[in-house]
Design a protein around this motif. Structure first.
Motif, PDB file in Angstrom:
ATOM      1  N   GLU A  36      -1.584 -15.063  47.935  1.00 27.50           N
ATOM      2  CA  GLU A  36      -2.804 -14.734  47.206  1.00 27.50           C
ATOM      3  C   GLU A  36      -3.939 -14.299  48.117  1.00 27.50           C
ATOM      4  OE1 GLU A  36      -3.590 -18.262  45.008  1.00 27.50           O
ATOM      5  OE2 GLU A  36      -2.025 -17.887  43.503  1.00 27.50           O
ATOM      6  N   HIS A  37      -3.714 -14.346  49.445  1.00 27.12           N
ATOM      7  CA  HIS A  37      -4.791 -13.993  50.372  1.00 27.12           C
ATOM      8  C   HIS A  37      -5.199 -12.543  50.165  1.00 27.12           C
ATOM      9  CE1 HIS A  37      -7.061 -13.440  54.081  1.00 27.12           C
ATOM     10  NE2 HIS A  37      -7.071 -14.759  54.192  1.00 27.12           N
ATOM     11  N   GLU A  38      -6.532 -12.305  50.194  1.00 20.56           N
ATOM     12  CA  GLU A  38      -7.061 -10.978  49.873  1.00 20.56           C
ATOM     13  C   GLU A  38      -6.637  -9.907  50.867  1.00 20.56           C
ATOM     14  OE1 GLU A  38     -11.443 -11.244  51.969  1.00 20.56           O
ATOM     15  OE2 GLU A  38     -11.240 -11.877  49.906  1.00 20.56           O
ATOM     16  N   LEU A  39      -6.232 -10.299  52.092  1.00 18.35           N
ATOM     17  CA  LEU A  39      -5.812  -9.328  53.091  1.00 18.35           C
ATOM     18  C   LEU A  39      -4.305  -9.108  53.106  1.00 18.35           C
ATOM     19  CD1 LEU A  39      -8.142 -10.318  56.090  1.00 18.35           C
ATOM     20  CD2 LEU A  39      -8.464  -8.521  54.378  1.00 18.35           C
ATOM     21  N   ASN A  40      -3.579  -9.750  52.194  1.00 21.17           N
ATOM     22  CA  ASN A  40      -2.130  -9.574  52.127  1.00 21.17           C
ATOM     23  C   ASN A  40      -1.808  -8.333  51.303  1.00 21.17           C
ATOM     24  OD1 ASN A  40       0.630  -9.723  51.976  1.00 21.17           O
ATOM     25  ND2 ASN A  40       0.705 -11.769  51.075  1.00 21.17           N
ATOM     26  N   ASN A  41      -1.688  -7.199  51.959  1.00 22.29           N
ATOM     27  CA  ASN A  41      -1.439  -5.942  51.253  1.00 22.29           C
ATOM     28  C   ASN A  41      -0.063  -5.896  50.612  1.00 22.29           C
ATOM     29  OD1 ASN A  41      -3.921  -5.089  51.949  1.00 22.29           O
ATOM     30  ND2 ASN A  41      -3.286  -3.435  53.300  1.00 22.29           N
ATOM     31  N   ARG A  42       0.871  -6.700  51.114  1.00 22.28           N
ATOM     32  CA  ARG A  42       2.220  -6.708  50.529  1.00 22.28           C
ATOM     33  C   ARG A  42       2.141  -7.154  49.063  1.00 22.28           C
ATOM     34  NH1 ARG A  42       7.126  -6.464  53.008  1.00 22.28           N
ATOM     35  NH2 ARG A  42       6.118  -6.633  55.039  1.00 22.28           N
ATOM     36  N   THR A  43       1.264  -8.128  48.782  1.00 25.07           N
ATOM     37  CA  THR A  43       1.083  -8.581  47.406  1.00 25.07           C
ATOM     38  C   THR A  43       0.494  -7.470  46.550  1.00 25.07           C
ATOM     39  OG1 THR A  43       0.766 -10.867  48.119  1.00 25.07           O
ATOM     40  CG2 THR A  43      -0.079 -10.270  45.946  1.00 25.07           C
ATOM     41  N   ILE A  44      -0.492  -6.753  47.101  1.00 25.77           N
ATOM     42  CA  ILE A  44      -1.130  -5.663  46.354  1.00 25.77           C
ATOM     43  C   ILE A  44      -0.130  -4.555  46.068  1.00 25.77           C
ATOM     44  CG2 ILE A  44      -2.909  -3.877  46.482  1.00 25.77           C
ATOM     45  CD1 ILE A  44      -4.576  -5.853  48.113  1.00 25.77           C
ATOM     46  N   ILE A  45       0.693  -4.231  47.067  1.00 21.53           N
ATOM     47  CA  ILE A  45       1.709  -3.195  46.873  1.00 21.53           C
ATOM     48  C   ILE A  45       2.681  -3.604  45.782  1.00 21.53           C
ATOM     49  CG2 ILE A  45       3.678  -2.058  47.975  1.00 21.53           C
ATOM     50  CD1 ILE A  45       2.055  -2.176  50.605  1.00 21.53           C
ATOM     51  N   TYR A  94     -13.198  -3.519  42.574  1.00 25.25           N
ATOM     52  CA  TYR A  94     -12.146  -2.555  42.884  1.00 25.25           C
ATOM     53  C   TYR A  94     -10.833  -3.275  43.155  1.00 25.25           C
ATOM     54  CZ  TYR A  94     -13.380  -4.083  47.601  1.00 25.25           C
ATOM     55  OH  TYR A  94     -13.653  -4.849  48.706  1.00 25.25           O
ATOM     56  N   PHE A  95      -9.721  -2.515  43.082  1.00 26.09           N
ATOM     57  CA  PHE A  95      -8.404  -2.998  43.475  1.00 26.09           C
ATOM     58  C   PHE A  95      -7.825  -1.958  44.414  1.00 26.09           C
ATOM     59  CE2 PHE A  95      -3.875  -3.897  43.015  1.00 26.09           C
ATOM     60  CZ  PHE A  95      -3.873  -5.277  43.116  1.00 26.09           C
ATOM     61  N   SER A  96      -7.716  -2.312  45.697  1.00 27.94           N
ATOM     62  CA  SER A  96      -7.430  -1.329  46.729  1.00 27.94           C
ATOM     63  C   SER A  96      -6.233  -1.710  47.578  1.00 27.94           C
ATOM     64  CB  SER A  96      -8.666  -1.176  47.638  1.00 27.94           C
ATOM     65  OG  SER A  96      -8.380  -0.406  48.785  1.00 27.94           O
ATOM     66  N   VAL A  97      -5.452  -0.700  47.989  1.00 22.33           N
ATOM     67  CA  VAL A  97      -4.307  -0.935  48.874  1.00 22.33           C
ATOM     68  C   VAL A  97      -4.767  -1.261  50.284  1.00 22.33           C
ATOM     69  CG1 VAL A  97      -2.790   0.576  47.554  1.00 22.33           C
ATOM     70  CG2 VAL A  97      -4.108   1.529  49.453  1.00 22.33           C
ATOM     71  N   VAL A  98      -6.032  -0.998  50.582  1.00 25.83           N
ATOM     72  CA  VAL A  98      -6.553  -1.226  51.931  1.00 25.83           C
ATOM     73  C   VAL A  98      -7.396  -2.493  52.025  1.00 25.83           C
ATOM     74  CG1 VAL A  98      -8.131  -0.320  53.687  1.00 25.83           C
ATOM     75  CG2 VAL A  98      -6.502   1.203  52.581  1.00 25.83           C
ATOM     76  N   SER A  99      -8.316  -2.656  51.086  1.00 28.47           N
ATOM     77  CA  SER A  99      -9.309  -3.727  51.209  1.00 28.47           C
ATOM     78  C   SER A  99      -9.174  -4.819  50.170  1.00 28.47           C
ATOM     79  CB  SER A  99     -10.721  -3.128  51.157  1.00 28.47           C
ATOM     80  OG  SER A  99     -10.839  -2.188  50.115  1.00 28.47           O
ATOM     81  N   GLY A 100      -8.052  -4.871  49.466  1.00 26.22           N
ATOM     82  CA  GLY A 100      -7.833  -5.960  48.513  1.00 26.22           C
ATOM     83  C   GLY A 100      -8.562  -5.739  47.203  1.00 26.22           C
ATOM     84  N   ALA A 101      -9.207  -6.788  46.713  1.00 32.10           N
ATOM     85  CA  ALA A 101      -9.845  -6.711  45.397  1.00 32.10           C
ATOM     86  C   ALA A 101     -11.213  -7.373  45.441  1.00 32.10           C
ATOM     87  CB  ALA A 101      -8.965  -7.376  44.343  1.00 32.10           C
ATOM     88  N   SER A 102     -12.072  -6.968  44.512  1.00 31.68           N
ATOM     89  CA  SER A 102     -13.395  -7.582  44.368  1.00 31.68           C
ATOM     90  C   SER A 102     -13.729  -7.657  42.890  1.00 31.68           C
ATOM     91  CB  SER A 102     -14.453  -6.775  45.127  1.00 31.68           C
ATOM     92  OG  SER A 102     -14.712  -5.534  44.469  1.00 31.68           O
ATOM     93  N   GLU A 105     -11.623  -7.787  39.188  1.00 27.94           N
ATOM     94  CA  GLU A 105     -10.280  -7.477  39.673  1.00 27.94           C
ATOM     95  C   GLU A 105      -9.761  -8.610  40.558  1.00 27.94           C
ATOM     96  OE1 GLU A 105      -8.405  -5.205  38.612  1.00 27.94           O
ATOM     97  OE2 GLU A 105      -9.243  -3.184  38.665  1.00 27.94           O
ATOM     98  N   ARG A 106     -10.681  -9.296  41.214  1.00 22.59           N
ATOM     99  CA  ARG A 106     -10.297 -10.408  42.087  1.00 22.59           C
ATOM    100  C   ARG A 106     -10.254 -11.731  41.326  1.00 22.59           C
ATOM    101  NH1 ARG A 106     -13.222 -12.192  47.786  1.00 22.59           N
ATOM    102  NH2 ARG A 106     -11.835 -13.943  48.249  1.00 22.59           N
ATOM    103  N   THR A 107     -11.351 -12.057  40.598  1.00 20.51           N
ATOM    104  CA  THR A 107     -11.416 -13.369  39.948  1.00 20.51           C
ATOM    105  C   THR A 107     -10.385 -13.508  38.831  1.00 20.51           C
ATOM    106  OG1 THR A 107     -13.115 -12.700  38.334  1.00 20.51           O
ATOM    107  CG2 THR A 107     -13.882 -13.527  40.458  1.00 20.51           C
ATOM    108  N   LEU A 111      -4.418 -12.953  35.648  1.00 20.47           N
ATOM    109  CA  LEU A 111      -4.241 -12.413  34.297  1.00 20.47           C
ATOM    110  C   LEU A 111      -3.959 -10.921  34.327  1.00 20.47           C
ATOM    111  CD1 LEU A 111      -7.150 -14.347  32.549  1.00 20.47           C
ATOM    112  CD2 LEU A 111      -4.713 -14.612  32.034  1.00 20.47           C
ATOM    113  N   LEU A 112      -4.733 -10.184  35.110  1.00 21.12           N
ATOM    114  CA  LEU A 112      -4.584  -8.730  35.157  1.00 21.12           C
ATOM    115  C   LEU A 112      -3.246  -8.313  35.759  1.00 21.12           C
ATOM    116  CD1 LEU A 112      -8.204  -7.833  36.321  1.00 21.12           C
ATOM    117  CD2 LEU A 112      -7.235  -7.384  34.061  1.00 21.12           C
ATOM    118  N   SER A 113      -2.757  -9.074  36.731  1.00 21.02           N
ATOM    119  CA  SER A 113      -1.487  -8.736  37.382  1.00 21.02           C
ATOM    120  C   SER A 113      -0.274  -9.238  36.607  1.00 21.02           C
ATOM    121  CB  SER A 113      -1.454  -9.323  38.795  1.00 21.02           C
ATOM    122  OG  SER A 113      -1.390 -10.740  38.755  1.00 21.02           O
TER     123      SER A 113
END
Length: 490
Positions: A36-45, A94-102, A105-107, A111-113
């Protein structure tokens, strides 16, 4: 020889134990936090390989996923016709492949994912059907007409607007300017997304701050006089008709400094003024003396009852507003006017007006109205109004209402008059830096003939387009009026 072998064996066993322990820790104990870490791009991908749920305003998506032919399968997109992405960026994030979410989109990522436990049965169903699980649809409480009125009212000025329903706590508008476009950060092109993120963070105007609930908080100026008046009424020693001294100038104890009224003169005939009239004309000298008479502890406690110093999530995190402690008499006098080290968010000052309008009860602000299963449209959760605090008694709330309504009827808040509605308000002009134009404030409530209600707070930084000539009534008042009209006439 045997001794050396034993040493090697021991070292090998220790290294094996450490390796086994570290891998076990990562796999079984730290797996979820790392995932769930915001810098884990593998999760975002991984999340971009399935359809993310939409964020809706009045049924229209302001954040949604579009199928693509790229590696990520879905492109996150922001904005809609008449609902500009920049207008809602402070909410959606935002929800970004580079900088995670804010933002939301983050909180609301679970639910969204589609990974939240509330969607368990949908996930089980997808195992048997082979379909990718879909994220939930998150419906906001925002009134698009009020949101647009706030956005148009602020224009190219830096500032923020927060509007809430006093009875339910629903957030009806939340705008922060300057706005920004999340679409560039959501790009699948890593270089473009990184460039957009860097531009956002490095922008000296700080558009990434949601000024309505965070960033660098503002001195609330004379809008804080509502809280000072409330503290006085709650002692039982004052009513709205109590006589106060309102001289042109007040000597502060323990110092050679003085406090003057904005117009330069006294606030009433013979330097005497009622508490109500003092609020109507925003008398500095009478409120500074009142603050010292009531005391800093009573002011701090009253501010806390309205929400100062308390953690709040709507579910976006809200930076707590603050009232300083351990004050001497001159500091107390300045704090009673919303100056010195008093700091507040627009949402906080909207909560103050809402509490007055709601018979003294402050409701918890909430931004999410409903969460639905994207496939079945079944409701997963709905907004349930929650009491945040009883800020003042019903009697004190009634007197504060009369005082704020009178300011609109005959005082500095006349700009907010609305035909067919009862409107109460308090203006504010807050000094914040040597030589800088003051921040312009306006907080108010309106109740229509058919019981439509709204409470609003507006701040325009450094006087906006009016600069040093700014006042709360001139700069922030018209914006508040537009937002109130959008709600009660909607």
């Amino acid at each position: 020889m045997n001794k050396a072998l034993r040493h090697v064996s021991v070292v090998g066993l220790v290294m094996f134990a450490l390796l086994f322990g570290s891998t076990s820790y990562v796999q079984f104990f730290a797996a979820q936090s790392l995932s769930e870490h915001e810098l884990n791009n593998r999760t975002i991908i991984d999340e971009l390989s399935r359809e993310r749920g939409p964020i809706l305003v009045d049924g229209t998506p302001v954040a949604y996923s579009v199928p693509t032919d790229s590696t990520y399968e879905f492109q996150r997109t922001y904005g809609a016709d008449n609902l500009p992405a920049e207008q809602y960026a402070g909410l959606t994030g935002y929800f970004s492949v580079v900088s995670g979410a804010s933002g939301l989109e983050r909180t609301e990522n679970g639910l969204l994912s589609g990974s939240d436990d509330a969607l368990f049965y949908d996930k089980v169903r997808s195992i048997f059907t082979g379909e990718q699980p879909m994220g939930a649809a998150v419906e906001l409480t925002i009134d698009p007409a009020a949101q647009n009125a706030a956005w148009q009212g602020l224009g190219d000025q830096k500032g923020a607007v927060a509007a809430i329903d006093p009875k339910t706590g629903r957030v009806l508008a939340m705008v922060s300017t300057p706005g920004w476009d999340p679409n560039a950060l959501a790009s699948h092109d890593s270089e473009q997304a990184q460039s957009a993120y860097s531009s956002l963070i490095d922008d000296p105007d700080n558009p990434a701050y949601n000024r309505a609930i965070g960033g660098n908080l503002y001195p609330p100026g004379s809008t804080f006089k509502i809280i000072t008046a409330a503290a006085a009424l709650e002692t039982g020693d004052y009513t709205k008709d109590s006589e106060l001294e309102g001289p042109a100038e007040l000597d502060l104890p323990e110092t050679s400094a003085t406090i003057r009224n904005s117009g330069g003169g006294s606030c009433g005939a013979g330097d005497s003024v009622t508490l109500q009239q003092s609020l109507v004309v925003s008398c500095n000298t009478s409120f500074a003396q009142l603050g010292m008479d009531v005391g800093d502890d009573a002011l701090e406690e009253q501010a806390r009852k309205f929400g100062f110093g308390q953690d709040l999530s709507i579910p976006l995190p809200v930076t707590p507003s603050s009232f300083p402690g351990d004050l001497n008499a001159p500091q107390t006098a300045q704090s009673a006017l919303g100056q010195f080290e008093v700091r507040a968010t627009p949402l906080q000052m909207a909560m103050v007006s809402a509490g007055v309008a709601n018979d003294g009860v402050v409701m918890t602000p909430q931004l999410i109205d409903n969460v639905r299963n994207s496939r079945t449209l079944d409701s997963i959760s709905e907004l349930k109004p929650q009491e945040f605090s009883r800020a003042v008694s019903s009697d004190s709330a009634g007197q504060l209402t009369d005082m704020m309504v009178e300011q609109v009827n005959s005082g500095t808040g006349q700009v907010a008059q609305i035909s067919g509605a009862e409107v109460g308000a308090k203006t504010g002009t807050a000094q914040h830096a040597e030589g800088a134009a003051p921040h312009a404030w306006f907080t108010s409530f309106a109740t229509s003939d058919d019981d439509q209600e709204v409470a609003v707070a507006v701040v325009v930084e450094s006087g906006g387009s009016a600069g040093s000539e700014a006042s709360g009534a001139r700069v922030a008042g018209p914006i508040a009026k537009q937002v109130m009209e959008a709600v009660i006439n909607g």
